[in-house]
Write an enzyme that holds these catalytic residues in place. Structure first.
Site, PDB file in Angstrom:
ATOM      1  N   SER A  90      35.999  63.668  12.063  1.00  0.00           N
ATOM      2  CA  SER A  90      34.686  64.212  12.175  1.00  0.00           C
ATOM      3  C   SER A  90      33.964  64.281  13.321  1.00  0.00           C
ATOM      4  O   SER A  90      33.046  65.129  13.246  1.00  0.00           O
ATOM      5  CB  SER A  90      34.032  63.164  11.172  1.00  0.00           C
ATOM      6  OG  SER A  90      33.813  61.772  11.471  1.00  0.00           O
ATOM      7  N   ASP A 125      23.769  59.699  12.490  1.00  0.00           N
ATOM      8  CA  ASP A 125      23.826  58.728  11.058  1.00  0.00           C
ATOM      9  C   ASP A 125      24.394  57.452  11.150  1.00  0.00           C
ATOM     10  O   ASP A 125      24.597  56.903  10.192  1.00  0.00           O
ATOM     11  CB  ASP A 125      24.284  59.699  10.116  1.00  0.00           C
ATOM     12  CG  ASP A 125      25.907  59.854  10.445  1.00  0.00           C
ATOM     13  OD1 ASP A 125      26.294  59.288  11.625  1.00  0.00           O
ATOM     14  OD2 ASP A 125      26.627  60.900  10.057  1.00  0.00           O
ATOM     15  N   HIS A 131      27.965  59.010  13.601  1.00  0.00           N
ATOM     16  CA  HIS A 131      28.145  60.174  14.553  1.00  0.00           C
ATOM     17  C   HIS A 131      27.131  60.629  15.522  1.00  0.00           C
ATOM     18  O   HIS A 131      26.265  60.070  15.191  1.00  0.00           O
ATOM     19  CB  HIS A 131      28.518  61.617  13.665  1.00  0.00           C
ATOM     20  CG  HIS A 131      29.472  61.125  12.383  1.00  0.00           C
ATOM     21  ND1 HIS A 131      29.303  60.954  11.209  1.00  0.00           N
ATOM     22  CD2 HIS A 131      30.903  61.385  12.479  1.00  0.00           C
ATOM     23  CE1 HIS A 131      30.349  60.743  10.645  1.00  0.00           C
ATOM     24  NE2 HIS A 131      31.114  61.066  11.197  1.00  0.00           N
TER      25      HIS A 131
END
Length: 396
Positions: free
Chosen positions: A44, A348, A351
């Site tokens: 991610s 968050d 990340h």
């Protein structure tokens, strides 16, 4: 903590491209000052949209506001408020943004470069986790991403055409491995010592990808290392109350046992990369020190334009020192993003913000001269080209 690295990764790339041209007979031994496209593998931290096309993650947090609000003004599948490190790298190089593999439909979509990274992906395959009673976030590993890469090669034409494309491309392999360690550490509450036994397998999986892309004609491969896991708000919140005061680094506030795991990964990774350089003397296999890039932001946030709470998430509903709670993850009902994401390192809790990603990309281009091994490609005479790249993304 050591200062930000000073010698340019981009300089290393230029030197390596010249060495590659001389060894492989390309360009009459002239130095390659640019690349035509980027191929990337990872999770991610690099996924620019693949997770949107998978059922387990298609409606995940990155598919909803406030993700993407800063730059794209809409969710794009990127796990940030804006651009990722890979976005800044392609913008610095002046090449097209690679097409997320699962969004591509024809060969033309892939000729500009491809991003194989998937949010939640692991280095190790599904069988590895299931055999240990663990369940990865998504059933996508580096094996899958390598298979996708081979599918793309077949679409690009003859072997000669494939190698023409791969030899003029920049390959990014990683960061990858974070989810392997997250699943292992959090899934069954294994000790960090137990999780450390997985490191050789993770590094071997990375090596396999690098070997495959070199075999396909790649001349320059950048391999980002592990981020400082002990500085992740999610993990800091998870271990809060279970760690003694002596387990936190006094300078950064990060958990030392988790950062020890990341440092072990990076040592093993660099040792493996050194062996690959010896095996492929005409290729550039370049280590990118994400660990140092992130820890510098955490230790000296004001120096890089961030506020004084670098371990707190911008978006979420957790409150407290880290503003993180799995039950109130960013994008969930009742949560909200901070008013100024550019002042935060963490978006968050897992990340990074676009602002942090920009600084990490700048550090990637700066390289790691002061901590580089003697056999790492670090020498070049093209400071002007590198400075132009850095200016494009606001590093200087």
């Amino acid at each position: 903590m050591a200062p930000l690295p000073r010698l340019l990764l981009a300089v290393a790339l230029l030197h390596a491209a010249a060495a590659s041209a001389a060894t492989d007979g390309g360009e009459g031994g002239r130095r390659r000052a640019r690349y035509d496209r980027v191929f990337s593998f990872g999770d991610s931290l690099t996924d620019t949209g693949n997770a949107l096309h998978l059922s387990p993650t298609g409606t995940g947090p990155a598919s909803r506001p406030p993700y993407g609000e800063t730059f794209f003004h809409r969710p794009t599948g990127r796990a940030s408020d804006g651009r990722l490190v890979v976005d800044f790298i392609v913008e610095a190089l002046g090449v097209p943004h690679p097409t997320p593999y699962l969004a591509g439909k024809a060969a033309a979509d892939f000729r500009r470069g491809v991003n194989f990274a998937v949010g939640g992906a692991t280095a190790l395959d599904l069988h590895f986790f299931e055999s240990r009673g663990l369940t990865p976030f998504v059933p996508v590993s580096l094996d899958n991403q390598t298979s996708w890469f081979k599918n793309v090669l077949h679409l690009l034409g003859s072997v000669e055409e494939q190698r023409k494309i791969t030899s003029t491309s920049l390959f990014l392999v990683g960061e990858i491995g974070v989810n392997d360690y997250f699943v292992s550490a959090l899934g069954r509450n294994r000790t960090v010592g137990e999780v450390k036994t997985f490191v050789p397998r993770v590094v071997a999986a990375v090596r396999s990808v690098i070997t495959d892309v070199i075999a396909a004609g790649a001349r320059t491969v950048v391999v980002p290392g592990m981020i400082p896991l002990g500085c992740e708000p999610q993990l800091l919140a998870h271990y809060k109350g279970g760690a003694g005061a002596g387990e936190y680094d006094p300078e950064s506030g990060c958990l030392t046992r988790l950062n020890d795991l990341a440092e072990l990964h990076n040592r093993e990774l660099r040792r493996m990369l050194s062996g690959l350089r010896r095996a492929h003397p005409g290729k550039a296999v370049v280590y990118a020190d994400l660990y140092r890039a992130v820890t510098n932001l955490v230790v000296s946030p004001a120096k890089y334009g961030f506020r004084s709470r670098p371990l707190a998430a911008c978006c979420g509903g957790g409150g407290g020192a880290y503003n993180f709670d799995d039950a109130a993850f960013c994008g969930a009902a009742g949560t909200a993003a901070c008013a100024a994401p550019s002042e935060y390192v963490s978006w968050d809790g897992v990340h990074f913000t676009e602002a942090a990603n920009r600084r990490i990309a700048c550090a990637v281009f700066e390289g790691s001269h002061s901590h580089g091994a003697a056999d790492e490609p670090v020498l070049s005479n093209s400071w002007a080209t590198t400075e132009a790249w850095r200016r494009r993304i606001g590093c200087v």
